[in-house]
Design a protein around this motif. Structure first.
Motif, PDB file in Angstrom:
ATOM      1  N   GLU A 149       3.332   3.996  -4.945  1.00  0.00           N
ATOM      2  CA  GLU A 149       2.461   4.815  -5.787  1.00  0.00           C
ATOM      3  C   GLU A 149       1.748   3.896  -6.774  1.00  0.00           C
ATOM      4  O   GLU A 149       2.371   3.065  -7.429  1.00  0.00           O
ATOM      5  CB  GLU A 149       3.291   5.854  -6.547  1.00  0.00           C
ATOM      6  CG  GLU A 149       2.457   6.806  -7.360  1.00  0.00           C
ATOM      7  CD  GLU A 149       3.294   7.872  -8.039  1.00  0.00           C
ATOM      8  OE1 GLU A 149       2.828   8.364  -9.077  1.00  0.00           O
ATOM      9  OE2 GLU A 149       4.389   8.198  -7.541  1.00  0.00           O
ATOM     10  N   ARG A 150       0.427   4.041  -6.868  1.00  0.00           N
ATOM     11  CA  ARG A 150      -0.366   3.187  -7.743  1.00  0.00           C
ATOM     12  C   ARG A 150      -0.168   3.587  -9.194  1.00  0.00           C
ATOM     13  O   ARG A 150      -0.158   4.757  -9.546  1.00  0.00           O
ATOM     14  CB  ARG A 150      -1.844   3.295  -7.378  1.00  0.00           C
ATOM     15  CG  ARG A 150      -2.723   2.322  -8.161  1.00  0.00           C
ATOM     16  CD  ARG A 150      -4.152   2.308  -7.680  1.00  0.00           C
ATOM     17  NE  ARG A 150      -4.825   3.587  -7.805  1.00  0.00           N
ATOM     18  CZ  ARG A 150      -5.435   4.009  -8.916  1.00  0.00           C
ATOM     19  NH1 ARG A 150      -5.454   3.274  -9.983  1.00  0.00           N
ATOM     20  NH2 ARG A 150      -6.037   5.183  -8.931  1.00  0.00           N
ATOM     21  N   HIS A 185      -7.688  -7.419  -7.524  1.00  0.00           N
ATOM     22  CA  HIS A 185      -6.335  -7.989  -7.612  1.00  0.00           C
ATOM     23  C   HIS A 185      -6.359  -9.303  -8.386  1.00  0.00           C
ATOM     24  O   HIS A 185      -5.531  -9.547  -9.272  1.00  0.00           O
ATOM     25  CB  HIS A 185      -5.734  -8.198  -6.215  1.00  0.00           C
ATOM     26  CG  HIS A 185      -4.422  -8.885  -6.257  1.00  0.00           C
ATOM     27  ND1 HIS A 185      -4.282 -10.222  -5.964  1.00  0.00           N
ATOM     28  CD2 HIS A 185      -3.187  -8.440  -6.592  1.00  0.00           C
ATOM     29  CE1 HIS A 185      -3.015 -10.567  -6.106  1.00  0.00           C
ATOM     30  NE2 HIS A 185      -2.327  -9.497  -6.485  1.00  0.00           N
ATOM     31  N   GLY A 211       0.782  -1.232   0.000  1.00  0.00           N
ATOM     32  CA  GLY A 211       0.000   0.000   0.000  1.00  0.00           C
ATOM     33  C   GLY A 211       0.813   1.280   0.000  1.00  0.00           C
ATOM     34  O   GLY A 211       0.325   2.316  -0.411  1.00  0.00           O
ATOM     35  N   SER A 271      -0.618  -1.446 -10.458  1.00  0.00           N
ATOM     36  CA  SER A 271      -2.021  -1.026 -10.461  1.00  0.00           C
ATOM     37  C   SER A 271      -2.821  -1.709  -9.349  1.00  0.00           C
ATOM     38  O   SER A 271      -3.962  -1.336  -9.098  1.00  0.00           O
ATOM     39  CB  SER A 271      -2.667  -1.302 -11.822  1.00  0.00           C
ATOM     40  OG  SER A 271      -2.903  -2.681 -12.004  1.00  0.00           O
ATOM     41  N   THR A 272      -2.229  -2.697  -8.687  1.00  0.00           N
ATOM     42  CA  THR A 272      -2.937  -3.392  -7.603  1.00  0.00           C
ATOM     43  C   THR A 272      -2.747  -2.708  -6.250  1.00  0.00           C
ATOM     44  O   THR A 272      -3.311  -3.180  -5.259  1.00  0.00           O
ATOM     45  CB  THR A 272      -2.494  -4.874  -7.493  1.00  0.00           C
ATOM     46  OG1 THR A 272      -1.126  -4.942  -7.100  1.00  0.00           O
ATOM     47  CG2 THR A 272      -2.710  -5.619  -8.798  1.00  0.00           C
ATOM     48  N   VAL A 273      -1.992  -1.615  -6.209  1.00  0.00           N
ATOM     49  CA  VAL A 273      -1.838  -0.878  -4.947  1.00  0.00           C
ATOM     50  C   VAL A 273      -3.221  -0.429  -4.492  1.00  0.00           C
ATOM     51  O   VAL A 273      -3.946   0.236  -5.231  1.00  0.00           O
ATOM     52  CB  VAL A 273      -0.897   0.340  -5.100  1.00  0.00           C
ATOM     53  CG1 VAL A 273      -0.906   1.202  -3.841  1.00  0.00           C
ATOM     54  CG2 VAL A 273       0.514  -0.105  -5.436  1.00  0.00           C
ATOM     55  N   GLY A 274      -3.604  -0.833  -3.306  1.00  0.00           N
ATOM     56  CA  GLY A 274      -4.888  -0.452  -2.740  1.00  0.00           C
ATOM     57  C   GLY A 274      -6.075  -1.232  -3.303  1.00  0.00           C
ATOM     58  O   GLY A 274      -7.214  -0.958  -2.946  1.00  0.00           O
ATOM     59  N   ALA A 275      -5.808  -2.198  -4.179  1.00  0.00           N
ATOM     60  CA  ALA A 275      -6.904  -2.972  -4.775  1.00  0.00           C
ATOM     61  C   ALA A 275      -7.418  -3.999  -3.776  1.00  0.00           C
ATOM     62  O   ALA A 275      -6.656  -4.555  -2.987  1.00  0.00           O
ATOM     63  CB  ALA A 275      -6.423  -3.683  -6.035  1.00  0.00           C
ATOM     64  N   GLY A 276      -8.698  -4.251  -3.831  1.00  0.00           N
ATOM     65  CA  GLY A 276      -9.285  -5.312  -3.026  1.00  0.00           C
ATOM     66  C   GLY A 276      -8.978  -6.666  -3.659  1.00  0.00           C
ATOM     67  O   GLY A 276      -8.414  -6.746  -4.755  1.00  0.00           O
TER      68      GLY A 276
END
Length: 144
Positions: free
Chosen positions: A43-44, A108, A40, A99-104
């Motif tokens: 940077e996304r 993901h 997390g 792109s999965t930073v912060g993804a549920g």
């Protein structure tokens, strides 16, 4: 087929297979890394960047298809094509991972499975291309 020509053809095919292997392993390792969502604190990566890199992978696959299916190019040309393709694919996978930073978990899983589909198709493309190259080079030396 002369023994000399057959040995040279087999060596060329083996050389291409050996050259491809580390590229396949690097991509496999990257895909394994993607099994966990990116931390997390990173940077996304914006999805538009992932899509743009997907377009680059697609264009590079088209180039690969043309290089490998046209007149039989030299080994160095084929190696350059493999290296270029797998560098682009690596960048695409890293962008997918970013792109999965912060993804549920659902997002993901979707991103990872989509990336795996691209990897599977890429592996198939290049394994078949190397196999076809071996057949073509053996046929060429059989005619000599």
């Amino acid at each position: 087929m002369s023994k000399k020509g057959g040995k040279k053809a087999a060596a060329g095919g083996g050389e291409m297979s050996r050259f491809l292997q580390p590229h396949l392993q690097t991509i496999t390792d990257t895909l394994q890394m993607m099994s966990e969502a990116a931390p997390g604190g990173l940077e996304r990566t914006e999805w538009s960047e992932v899509v743009a890199l997907g377009d680059v992978v697609s264009r590079q696959a088209t180039v690969a298809g043309m290089v490998w299916s046209g007149d039989l190019p030299g080994v160095e040309t084929l190696k350059e094509n493999i290296a270029a393709y797998f560098n682009v694919l690596q960048g695409f996978l890293l962008a997918c991972h970013g792109s999965t930073v912060g993804a549920g978990p659902t997002l993901h899983k979707y991103i990872t499975s989509s990336a795996k589909g691209v990897v599977d198709a890429s592996f198939s493309l290049f394994k078949l291309a190397v196999s076809a190259y071996v057949v073509r080079i053996r046929a060429r030396y059989a005619c000599l």
